[in-house]
Design a protein around this motif. Structure first.
Motif, PDB file in Angstrom:
ATOM      1  N   GLU A 114       0.802  -1.334  -0.604  1.00 12.06           N
ATOM      2  CA  GLU A 114       0.294  -0.289   0.366  1.00 12.06           C
ATOM      3  C   GLU A 114       1.068   1.276  -0.272  1.00 12.06           C
ATOM      4  O   GLU A 114       0.598   2.421  -0.684  1.00 12.06           O
ATOM      5  N   GLU A 117       2.138   1.409  -3.653  1.00  9.89           N
ATOM      6  CA  GLU A 117       0.686   2.608  -4.019  1.00  9.89           C
ATOM      7  C   GLU A 117       0.592   4.210  -4.103  1.00  9.89           C
ATOM      8  O   GLU A 117       0.485   4.760  -5.063  1.00  9.89           O
ATOM      9  N   GLN A 118       0.928   4.407  -2.447  1.00 14.40           N
ATOM     10  CA  GLN A 118       0.748   5.593  -2.407  1.00 14.40           C
ATOM     11  C   GLN A 118       2.019   6.496  -2.384  1.00 14.40           C
ATOM     12  O   GLN A 118       1.314   7.714  -3.440  1.00 14.40           O
TER      13      GLN A 118
END
Length: 129
Positions: A114, A117-118
């Motif tokens: 995550e 992805e950020q």
């Protein structure tokens, strides 16, 4: 004032106030991603590589973490004779201890993926200079 006849009159043009579209830099990058241009492909390829590198690193952690236990028991057979709560140490570590370890590695993968992805989203949204 007389109107000119139909043959001599210029065509009427209706002018409508057009919507002004101001494209920001991150809109351009989003468009490149959606249109699959070379820049968009490079950005997505970078994200995929980052996710793959993360998966491979954590695979090595699991392989070393779980693979070292049978090796330890083979090298030091006295550890195999240790009993904890009436259960031999190899069974306890491999049968019970491996599940929290794998859960922790899974949680770490999700958290780090995550974050990748950020970071990708931040690159896409960052204005160019």
């Amino acid at each position: 004032m007389e109107q000119p006849s139909g043959a001599d009159a210029p065509e009427r043009t209706r002018i409508v106030l057009a919507e002004v579209v101001r494209r920001r830099d991150h809109d351009r990058v989003r468009a490149e991603l959606a249109e699959q241009t070379q820049v968009g492909e490079a950005l997505v390829r970078g994200l995929v590589r980052a996710q793959l590198a993360l998966a491979l690193r954590l695979t090595v952690v699991v392989a070393i973490g779980l693979g070292a236990l049978p090796l330890l028991f083979a090298i030091a057979p006295t550890t195999s004779a240790v009993d904890v709560f009436g259960i031999s140490l190899p069974w306890l570590l491999l049968g019970v201890g491996s599940f929290p370890f794998l859960g922790l590695v899974g949680w770490a993968y999700v958290h780090l993926a995550e974050r990748n992805e950020q970071d990708f989203t931040a690159v896409v949204r960052r204005p160019e200079r």
